[in-house]
Design a protein around this motif. Structure first.
Motif, PDB file in Angstrom:
ATOM      1  N   PRO A   1      20.010  34.503  -0.314  1.00 60.62           N
ATOM      2  CA  PRO A   1      19.359  34.571  -1.630  1.00 60.62           C
ATOM      3  C   PRO A   1      18.270  33.507  -1.757  1.00 60.62           C
ATOM      4  O   PRO A   1      18.346  32.440  -1.149  1.00 60.62           O
ATOM      5  CB  PRO A   1      20.495  34.303  -2.614  1.00 60.62           C
ATOM      6  CG  PRO A   1      21.533  33.597  -1.819  1.00 60.62           C
ATOM      7  CD  PRO A   1      21.385  34.067  -0.399  1.00 60.62           C
ATOM      8  N   GLU A   2      17.259  33.824  -2.543  1.00 55.23           N
ATOM      9  CA  GLU A   2      16.172  32.867  -2.759  1.00 55.23           C
ATOM     10  C   GLU A   2      16.667  31.714  -3.631  1.00 55.23           C
ATOM     11  O   GLU A   2      17.464  31.923  -4.541  1.00 55.23           O
ATOM     12  CB  GLU A   2      14.992  33.557  -3.438  1.00 55.23           C
ATOM     13  CG  GLU A   2      14.338  34.597  -2.566  1.00 55.23           C
ATOM     14  CD  GLU A   2      13.115  35.204  -3.228  1.00 55.23           C
ATOM     15  OE1 GLU A   2      12.588  34.601  -4.182  1.00 55.23           O
ATOM     16  OE2 GLU A   2      12.706  36.272  -2.777  1.00 55.23           O
ATOM     17  N   PRO A   3      16.197  30.506  -3.374  1.00 56.24           N
ATOM     18  CA  PRO A   3      16.640  29.367  -4.200  1.00 56.24           C
ATOM     19  C   PRO A   3      16.097  29.497  -5.622  1.00 56.24           C
ATOM     20  O   PRO A   3      15.069  30.119  -5.864  1.00 56.24           O
ATOM     21  CB  PRO A   3      16.035  28.158  -3.492  1.00 56.24           C
ATOM     22  CG  PRO A   3      14.897  28.704  -2.701  1.00 56.24           C
ATOM     23  CD  PRO A   3      15.259  30.118  -2.346  1.00 56.24           C
ATOM     24  N   GLU A   4      16.828  28.920  -6.527  1.00 52.43           N
ATOM     25  CA  GLU A   4      16.414  28.940  -7.934  1.00 52.43           C
ATOM     26  C   GLU A   4      15.130  28.135  -8.105  1.00 52.43           C
ATOM     27  O   GLU A   4      14.998  27.049  -7.544  1.00 52.43           O
ATOM     28  CB  GLU A   4      17.508  28.336  -8.817  1.00 52.43           C
ATOM     29  CG  GLU A   4      18.775  29.169  -8.887  1.00 52.43           C
ATOM     30  CD  GLU A   4      18.554  30.467  -9.640  1.00 52.43           C
ATOM     31  OE1 GLU A   4      17.809  30.472 -10.631  1.00 52.43           O
ATOM     32  OE2 GLU A   4      19.124  31.477  -9.225  1.00 52.43           O
ATOM     33  N   PRO A   5      14.165  28.661  -8.872  1.00 49.04           N
ATOM     34  CA  PRO A   5      12.942  27.887  -9.095  1.00 49.04           C
ATOM     35  C   PRO A   5      13.229  26.671  -9.978  1.00 49.04           C
ATOM     36  O   PRO A   5      14.171  26.656 -10.768  1.00 49.04           O
ATOM     37  CB  PRO A   5      12.022  28.877  -9.814  1.00 49.04           C
ATOM     38  CG  PRO A   5      12.943  29.869 -10.436  1.00 49.04           C
ATOM     39  CD  PRO A   5      14.147  29.943  -9.539  1.00 49.04           C
ATOM     40  N   GLU A   6      12.412  25.663  -9.792  1.00 49.85           N
ATOM     41  CA  GLU A   6      12.582  24.462 -10.604  1.00 49.85           C
ATOM     42  C   GLU A   6      12.239  24.779 -12.050  1.00 49.85           C
ATOM     43  O   GLU A   6      11.309  25.523 -12.334  1.00 49.85           O
ATOM     44  CB  GLU A   6      11.671  23.348 -10.098  1.00 49.85           C
ATOM     45  CG  GLU A   6      12.019  22.854  -8.714  1.00 49.85           C
ATOM     46  CD  GLU A   6      11.110  21.720  -8.290  1.00 49.85           C
ATOM     47  OE1 GLU A   6      10.571  21.013  -9.159  1.00 49.85           O
ATOM     48  OE2 GLU A   6      10.948  21.546  -7.082  1.00 49.85           O
ATOM     49  N   THR A   7      13.010  24.210 -12.969  1.00 47.58           N
ATOM     50  CA  THR A   7      12.747  24.450 -14.383  1.00 47.58           C
ATOM     51  C   THR A   7      11.588  23.574 -14.841  1.00 47.58           C
ATOM     52  O   THR A   7      11.428  22.438 -14.381  1.00 47.58           O
ATOM     53  CB  THR A   7      13.988  24.142 -15.234  1.00 47.58           C
ATOM     54  OG1 THR A   7      14.387  22.798 -15.000  1.00 47.58           O
ATOM     55  CG2 THR A   7      15.135  25.066 -14.871  1.00 47.58           C
ATOM     56  N   LEU A   8      10.786  24.111 -15.729  1.00 54.13           N
ATOM     57  CA  LEU A   8       9.665  23.361 -16.287  1.00 54.13           C
ATOM     58  C   LEU A   8      10.116  22.666 -17.556  1.00 54.13           C
ATOM     59  O   LEU A   8      10.723  23.275 -18.435  1.00 54.13           O
ATOM     60  CB  LEU A   8       8.502  24.302 -16.598  1.00 54.13           C
ATOM     61  CG  LEU A   8       7.882  25.017 -15.409  1.00 54.13           C
ATOM     62  CD1 LEU A   8       6.813  25.975 -15.885  1.00 54.13           C
ATOM     63  CD2 LEU A   8       7.289  24.008 -14.451  1.00 54.13           C
ATOM     64  N   GLU A   9       9.827  21.424 -17.627  1.00 55.57           N
ATOM     65  CA  GLU A   9      10.165  20.648 -18.810  1.00 55.57           C
ATOM     66  C   GLU A   9       9.006  20.695 -19.800  1.00 55.57           C
ATOM     67  O   GLU A   9       7.848  20.545 -19.396  1.00 55.57           O
ATOM     68  CB  GLU A   9      10.460  19.195 -18.427  1.00 55.57           C
ATOM     69  CG  GLU A   9      11.654  19.024 -17.505  1.00 55.57           C
ATOM     70  CD  GLU A   9      12.951  19.423 -18.164  1.00 55.57           C
ATOM     71  OE1 GLU A   9      13.091  19.236 -19.389  1.00 55.57           O
ATOM     72  OE2 GLU A   9      13.826  19.936 -17.449  1.00 55.57           O
ATOM     73  N   PRO A  10       9.288  20.910 -21.092  1.00 55.76           N
ATOM     74  CA  PRO A  10       8.196  20.920 -22.064  1.00 55.76           C
ATOM     75  C   PRO A  10       7.602  19.524 -22.217  1.00 55.76           C
ATOM     76  O   PRO A  10       8.296  18.516 -22.121  1.00 55.76           O
ATOM     77  CB  PRO A  10       8.870  21.381 -23.352  1.00 55.76           C
ATOM     78  CG  PRO A  10      10.307  21.055 -23.177  1.00 55.76           C
ATOM     79  CD  PRO A  10      10.588  21.145 -21.699  1.00 55.76           C
ATOM     80  N   GLY A  11       6.315  19.500 -22.445  1.00 55.64           N
ATOM     81  CA  GLY A  11       5.635  18.235 -22.635  1.00 55.64           C
ATOM     82  C   GLY A  11       4.748  18.310 -23.871  1.00 55.64           C
ATOM     83  O   GLY A  11       4.628  19.347 -24.515  1.00 55.64           O
ATOM     84  N   SER A  12       4.130  17.227 -24.200  1.00 60.35           N
ATOM     85  CA  SER A  12       3.237  17.229 -25.356  1.00 60.35           C
ATOM     86  C   SER A  12       1.842  17.667 -24.900  1.00 60.35           C
ATOM     87  O   SER A  12       1.383  17.270 -23.831  1.00 60.35           O
ATOM     88  CB  SER A  12       3.180  15.845 -25.991  1.00 60.35           C
ATOM     89  OG  SER A  12       2.708  14.912 -25.050  1.00 60.35           O
ATOM     90  N   PRO A  13       1.173  18.503 -25.700  1.00 57.26           N
ATOM     91  CA  PRO A  13      -0.157  18.962 -25.302  1.00 57.26           C
ATOM     92  C   PRO A  13      -1.178  17.826 -25.380  1.00 57.26           C
ATOM     93  O   PRO A  13      -1.116  16.970 -26.258  1.00 57.26           O
ATOM     94  CB  PRO A  13      -0.485  20.055 -26.315  1.00 57.26           C
ATOM     95  CG  PRO A  13       0.381  19.763 -27.487  1.00 57.26           C
ATOM     96  CD  PRO A  13       1.604  19.079 -26.960  1.00 57.26           C
ATOM     97  N   SER A  14      -2.118  17.845 -24.463  1.00 55.17           N
ATOM     98  CA  SER A  14      -3.153  16.822 -24.493  1.00 55.17           C
ATOM     99  C   SER A  14      -4.264  17.269 -25.446  1.00 55.17           C
ATOM    100  O   SER A  14      -4.378  18.451 -25.791  1.00 55.17           O
ATOM    101  CB  SER A  14      -3.723  16.591 -23.095  1.00 55.17           C
ATOM    102  OG  SER A  14      -4.425  17.736 -22.669  1.00 55.17           O
ATOM    103  N   ALA A  15      -5.083  16.347 -25.851  1.00 58.78           N
ATOM    104  CA  ALA A  15      -6.186  16.652 -26.757  1.00 58.78           C
ATOM    105  C   ALA A  15      -7.181  17.606 -26.092  1.00 58.78           C
ATOM    106  O   ALA A  15      -7.730  18.502 -26.740  1.00 58.78           O
ATOM    107  CB  ALA A  15      -6.881  15.370 -27.192  1.00 58.78           C
TER     108      ALA A  15
END
Length: 61
Positions: A22-36
């Motif tokens: 099986p394919e490995p689980e993709p890394e989860t993306l952590e939410p961040g603050s938007p830049s200006a």
């Protein structure tokens, strides 16, 4: 069609064929603050599309 014309052997594609891991689980993306800069480009895109829609509406009338 003879057996020598086949690209794959039945052992390679049958139910006895080796299972792929099986394919490995993709890394989860952590939410961040938007830049200006990102917020500026989103606002610029919204304003541009509003101007395009407004222009189309004026031409259609």
């Amino acid at each position: 069609m003879s057996d020598s014309d086949w690209k794959y052997d039945p052992e390679d594609v049958g139910p006895e064929a080796e299972q792929t891991p099986p394919e490995p689980e993709p890394e989860t993306l952590e939410p961040g603050s938007p830049s200006a800069e990102n917020a500026l480009f989103v606002a610029l895109g919204v304003l541009t599309m509003l101007a395009v829609f407004f222009r189309i509406a004026l031409l259609a009338a």
